[in-house]
Design a protein around this motif. Structure first.
Motif, mmCIF file in Angstrom:
data_model
loop_
_atom_site.group_PDB
_atom_site.id
_atom_site.type_symbol
_atom_site.label_atom_id
_atom_site.label_comp_id
_atom_site.label_asym_id
_atom_site.label_seq_id
_atom_site.Cartn_x
_atom_site.Cartn_y
_atom_site.Cartn_z
ATOM 1 N N GLY A 70 41.409 46.942 52.012
ATOM 2 C CA GLY A 70 41.996 47.031 50.688
ATOM 3 C C GLY A 70 41.956 45.676 50.011
ATOM 4 N N TYR A 71 41.507 45.635 48.776
ATOM 5 C CA TYR A 71 41.437 44.391 48.012
ATOM 6 C C TYR A 71 41.921 44.642 46.591
ATOM 7 C CZ TYR A 71 38.163 42.784 51.638
ATOM 8 O OH TYR A 71 37.575 42.447 52.816
ATOM 9 N N ARG A 72 42.541 43.639 46.040
ATOM 10 C CA ARG A 72 42.691 43.561 44.592
ATOM 11 C C ARG A 72 41.646 42.574 44.097
ATOM 12 N NH1 ARG A 72 48.363 44.811 45.314
ATOM 13 N NH2 ARG A 72 48.889 46.553 43.944
ATOM 14 N N ILE A 73 40.977 42.955 43.039
ATOM 15 C CA ILE A 73 39.915 42.127 42.465
ATOM 16 C C ILE A 73 40.349 41.677 41.077
ATOM 17 C CG2 ILE A 73 37.494 42.060 41.736
ATOM 18 C CD1 ILE A 73 36.989 44.383 43.690
ATOM 19 N N ILE A 74 40.205 40.388 40.807
ATOM 20 C CA ILE A 74 40.438 39.853 39.465
ATOM 21 C C ILE A 74 39.087 39.373 38.956
ATOM 22 C CG2 ILE A 74 41.783 38.265 38.055
ATOM 23 C CD1 ILE A 74 43.560 37.852 40.592
ATOM 24 N N THR A 75 38.699 39.826 37.788
ATOM 25 C CA THR A 75 37.426 39.409 37.210
ATOM 26 C C THR A 75 37.664 38.779 35.843
ATOM 27 O OG1 THR A 75 36.158 41.090 38.398
ATOM 28 C CG2 THR A 75 35.160 40.186 36.412
ATOM 29 N N ARG A 76 36.961 37.686 35.620
ATOM 30 C CA ARG A 76 37.049 36.947 34.361
ATOM 31 C C ARG A 76 35.773 37.172 33.557
ATOM 32 N NH1 ARG A 76 35.975 30.591 34.086
ATOM 33 N NH2 ARG A 76 36.447 30.160 31.893
ATOM 34 N N TYR A 77 35.949 37.510 32.284
ATOM 35 C CA TYR A 77 34.826 37.767 31.391
ATOM 36 C C TYR A 77 34.844 36.747 30.257
ATOM 37 C CZ TYR A 77 35.214 42.351 33.661
ATOM 38 O OH TYR A 77 35.317 43.372 34.577
ATOM 39 N N SER A 78 33.664 36.373 29.800
ATOM 40 C CA SER A 78 33.563 35.497 28.638
ATOM 41 C C SER A 78 33.900 36.292 27.382
ATOM 42 C CB SER A 78 32.147 34.938 28.520
ATOM 43 O OG SER A 78 31.251 35.965 28.145
ATOM 44 N N CYS A 122 56.471 43.950 41.153
ATOM 45 C CA CYS A 122 57.831 44.261 41.578
ATOM 46 C C CYS A 122 57.937 44.068 43.086
ATOM 47 C CB CYS A 122 58.165 45.706 41.207
ATOM 48 S SG CYS A 122 59.887 46.176 41.495
ATOM 49 N N PRO A 123 58.966 43.377 43.586
ATOM 50 C CA PRO A 123 60.150 42.916 42.874
ATOM 51 C C PRO A 123 60.136 41.414 42.593
ATOM 52 C CG PRO A 123 60.666 43.066 45.207
ATOM 53 C CD PRO A 123 59.195 43.351 45.059
ATOM 54 N N ASN A 124 59.880 41.016 41.357
ATOM 55 C CA ASN A 124 60.049 39.634 40.880
ATOM 56 C C ASN A 124 59.129 38.635 41.560
ATOM 57 O OD1 ASN A 124 62.131 40.787 39.372
ATOM 58 N ND2 ASN A 124 63.667 40.284 40.920
ATOM 59 N N ASN A 125 57.918 39.088 41.918
ATOM 60 C CA ASN A 125 56.926 38.197 42.514
ATOM 61 C C ASN A 125 55.925 37.766 41.460
ATOM 62 O OD1 ASN A 125 58.071 38.579 45.086
ATOM 63 N ND2 ASN A 125 56.815 40.394 45.444
ATOM 64 N N THR A 126 55.719 36.468 41.302
ATOM 65 C CA THR A 126 54.785 35.947 40.310
ATOM 66 C C THR A 126 53.896 34.891 40.948
ATOM 67 O OG1 THR A 126 56.321 36.350 38.480
ATOM 68 C CG2 THR A 126 54.546 34.795 38.080
ATOM 69 N N THR A 127 52.597 35.016 40.725
ATOM 70 C CA THR A 127 51.621 34.051 41.229
ATOM 71 C C THR A 127 50.860 33.462 40.056
ATOM 72 O OG1 THR A 127 51.346 35.379 43.246
ATOM 73 C CG2 THR A 127 49.675 33.710 42.793
ATOM 74 N N LEU A 128 50.726 32.150 40.032
ATOM 75 C CA LEU A 128 49.946 31.471 38.998
ATOM 76 C C LEU A 128 48.578 31.110 39.566
ATOM 77 C CD1 LEU A 128 52.611 29.054 37.438
ATOM 78 C CD2 LEU A 128 52.190 31.481 36.973
ATOM 79 N N VAL A 129 47.531 31.481 38.834
ATOM 80 C CA VAL A 129 46.154 31.268 39.275
ATOM 81 C C VAL A 129 45.429 30.436 38.224
ATOM 82 C CG1 VAL A 129 43.975 32.424 39.852
ATOM 83 C CG2 VAL A 129 46.148 33.440 40.572
ATOM 84 N N ALA A 130 44.583 29.525 38.662
ATOM 85 C CA ALA A 130 43.804 28.699 37.737
ATOM 86 C C ALA A 130 42.956 29.591 36.826
ATOM 87 C CB ALA A 130 42.915 27.742 38.523
ATOM 88 N N PRO A 131 42.734 29.169 35.574
ATOM 89 C CA PRO A 131 41.975 30.009 34.633
ATOM 90 C C PRO A 131 40.585 30.396 35.121
ATOM 91 C CG PRO A 131 43.084 28.241 33.467
ATOM 92 C CD PRO A 131 43.269 27.963 34.925
ATOM 93 N N ASP A 132 39.948 29.542 35.954
ATOM 94 C CA ASP A 132 38.607 29.864 36.450
ATOM 95 C C ASP A 132 38.645 30.692 37.732
ATOM 96 O OD1 ASP A 132 39.459 28.009 38.309
ATOM 97 O OD2 ASP A 132 37.804 26.601 37.990
ATOM 98 N N LEU A 133 39.858 31.086 38.166
ATOM 99 C CA LEU A 133 40.092 31.941 39.344
ATOM 100 C C LEU A 133 39.754 31.256 40.662
ATOM 101 C CD1 LEU A 133 38.719 35.413 38.115
ATOM 102 C CD2 LEU A 133 41.001 34.449 37.842
ATOM 103 N N SER A 134 39.621 29.945 40.647
ATOM 104 C CA SER A 134 39.188 29.251 41.853
ATOM 105 C C SER A 134 40.303 29.019 42.861
ATOM 106 C CB SER A 134 38.563 27.901 41.477
ATOM 107 O OG SER A 134 39.536 27.070 40.835
#
Length: 438
Positions: A70-78, A122-134
Motif C-alpha cells: 500500500g502506498y500513498r503517492i504525491i505528484t507535482r505538476y507544472s 485525522c486525528p490532528n496529524n500534519t506533515t510538512l513536505v518540501a515543495p519539490d517533494l524531495s
C-alpha cells in the motif's frame, strides 16, 4: 486554461510489484484519489493511493511481486500539467520502511503561504513536505489514542488545513469522546493567524464545534495550541452553542447525534463555509439533513448556502461531501450525483448544472476536490484517473457555458493523452520524472 493531466503511477513501482494493470479492482487492488491542491504559481499537487491485498499471502512475504502493498503517492505538476516529480509514502505492508509522513484517515493536501506542502489527516496529524517533494520538513504527530490503551501525548496540529487569501489557516481539529465514542473524531473548526513551520506552530482559535459535550475529557486531552477564550479547548471550554444545537430542529430522526463535520472552506478572510452532515445509515441515507453553514471569524453562524433539497440534491448519494471555494471572488461550489452547484458570498444559489441533462451527465463521474488560487475548479475523474482544471467565470451565470466547454475539451485532451501515454485500463504510468521516498 482548461487542462487535463493524469494521476500517474511511477513505472518503478509498477515494475517492482509487477502490478497487473489489466486486472479488475475486484481482484484485490486499486487506485483511488484522496485530494488535489494548487499553488499560487499554478502548480498542482495530487494525493492518491495504490494498494494490493491478495487473500492468503502472508504478512511477511518478501517477494514484492507477490506481497501485499500500500502506498500513498504525491505528484507535482507544472502550471502546464507536466509531471515534475512524485513521492511515495509506504503504508504498513510487505516490510516496507515506515514513511516519515504521518498517516491517518481522511488525508488532505494544502499548499502553505510560504511554500511547503501540508499533508494532514485525522486525528490532528500534519506533515510538512518540501515543495519539490524531495524531503519531509517537519511532522506533527498526535500519536495513537485508542480505548483501553495507555496514551502518550504527541505533538499534534490539525486534521485539515485550508488557506485564506491573506494566509490565515482554516483548520479542523479532532477530539476524543465525540458522541461518546472512545475514539478521536473531527469536532472543532478554528483559524490560525501565524505561520506553521518546522520550528513552531500557531495557536488555532476555535470558532465552532459539532458535539457540544464530548465525553470523558481529562488533562491529557487539552492542547495548548487550540484555544477558546484564551484557554485550551477541552472539557466545557469550547464554542457554544454548537452548530448541531443551532440546527437541532432540522433533524427529527437523530437530533444530529452521530453527525459529522466536513472540511470547511474559506469564502473570504473572515467568512467560512462549514459543512455538517447528519447520521449516515447503513441501509441508505438519501434525504438525511445536511447544512452548509456560513460562519464568520467571531464564531457566529451568519447564514448558510441555500437552494439544495434534502432529497433531490442529496450529497449522501455516492457520499459526495466535498466543497470548494474561491475566496477572491466569494464563490462556493459543490458537486454531487445530481449537479454542480455554485453560490455567491451571501449564500444565494446562482447556478445549478443538472446532471440529468445530456450536457452535464459526465459530471457524475467526477469528484470536486478544490479551487485553485486563480479560481479554477479541480476535478478528478473517478475511473479514468485524470484531473480536469476548469476555469470558473467571474460571473456565475456563465458557469454552464464554461463547464460545457471544459467537458468538450476534456474529451479531446484525453484522446491526446492516450496517444502520448498509452494507458492500460485508464492506468497511467510515468517513467521520466524523479520519484522520491518520504
Amino acid at each position: 486554461m482548461i487542462q487535463t493531466f493524469p494521476l500517474a503511477l511511477p513505472g518503478t513501482l509498477v515494475d517492482l510489484h509487477r502490478i497487473d494493470l489489466t486486472a479488475l479492482y475486484s481482484k484485490g487492488w486499486g487506485v483511488e484519489a484522496d485530494d488535489v491542491a494548487a499553488a499560487p504559481n499554478g502548480e498542482v499537487y495530487a494525493l492518491y493511493r495504490v494498494c494490493r491485498y491478495t487473500y492468503g499471502v502472508a504478512d511477511g512475504e518478501q517477494d514484492p511481486a507477490i506481497a501485499n502493498f500500500g502506498y500513498r503517492i504525491i505528484t507535482r505538476y507544472s502550471a502546464d500539467g507536466e509531471v515534475l516529480a512524485s513521492a511515495l509514502c509506504s503504508l504498513e505492508h510487505a516490510g516496507e520502511t515506515a514513511s516519515a509522513v504521518v498517516g491517518g484517515n481522511d488525508m488532505t493536501l494544502c499548499v502553505l503561504p510560504d511554500g511547503p506542502l501540508a499533508i494532514s489527516a485525522c486525528p490532528n496529524n500534519t506533515t510538512l513536505v518540501a515543495p519539490d517533494l524531495s524531503r519531509v520538513v517537519a511532522t506533527y504527530d498526535a500519536k495513537d489514542h485508542r480505548p483501553f490503551k495507555e496514551y502518550t501525548r504527541g505533538d499534534a496540529f490539525a486534521t485539515s488545513i485550508s488557506v485564506t487569501p491573506s494566509g490565515r489557516l482554516l483548520c479542523t481539529v479532532a477530539e476524543y469522546g465525540v458522541w461518546k465514542y472512545g475514539s478521536v473524531i473531527t469536532n472543532i473548526v478554528g483559524v490560525a493567524d501565524g505561520a506553521l513551520t518546522a520550528s513552531s506552530k500557531p495557536v488555532i482559535k476555535a470558532l465552532a464545534s459539532l458535539d457540544p459535550e464530548p465525553a470523558r475529557h481529562s488533562d491529557v486531552d487539552m492542547r495548548a495550541h487550540i484555544a477558546y477564550q484564551g484557554a485550551p479547548v477541552g472539557r466545557a471550554n469550547r464554542p457554544r452553542p454548537a452548530l448541531t444545537e443551532l440546527v437541532a430542529g432540522e433533524d427529527r430522526l437523530s437530533g444530529w447525534h452521530d453527525s459529522r463535520l466536513g472540511r470547511p472552506v474559506p469564502l473570504a478572510d473572515d467568512l467560512f463555509v462549514v459543512p455538517l452532515y447528519a447520521k449516515t445509515f447503513r441501509g441508505g441515507s438519501r434525504g438525511q439533513p445536511f447544512v452548509f453553514a456560513l460562519v464568520n471569524d467571531h464564531g457566529e453562524m451568519t447564514g448558510r448556502l441555500h437552494g439544495m433539497h434534502e432529497w433531490r440534491d442529496s450529497p449522501f448519494t455516492g457520499f459526495c461531501f466535498n466543497l470548494a471555494a474561491d475566496p477572491h471572488r466569494g464563490h462556493a461550489f459543490h458537486l454531487n450525483r445530481y449537479g454542480l452547484y455554485a453560490w455567491n458570498k451571501a449564500g444565494v444559489l446562482r447556478a445549478k448544472l443538472d446532471t440529468e441533462t445530456k450536457t452535464f451527465k459526465p459530471l457524475t463521474h467526477f469528484t470536486l476536490t478544490a479551487c485553485s488560487p486563480a479560481g479554477d475548479l479541480l476535478l478528478v475523474h473517478n475511473k479514468q484517473h485524470l484531473i480536469l482544471r476548469v476555469p470558473a467565470p467571474d460571473d456565475l451565470t456563465g458557469l454552464a457555458a464554461a463547464v460545457e466547454e471544459a467537458l468538450r475539451t476534456y474529451a479531446r485532451q484525453r484522446t491526446a493523452l492516450k496517444k502520448q501515454w498509452s494507458p492500460v485500463n485508464w492506468h497511467w504510468t510515468q517513467t521520466s520524472a524523479p520519484v522520491h521516498r518520504l
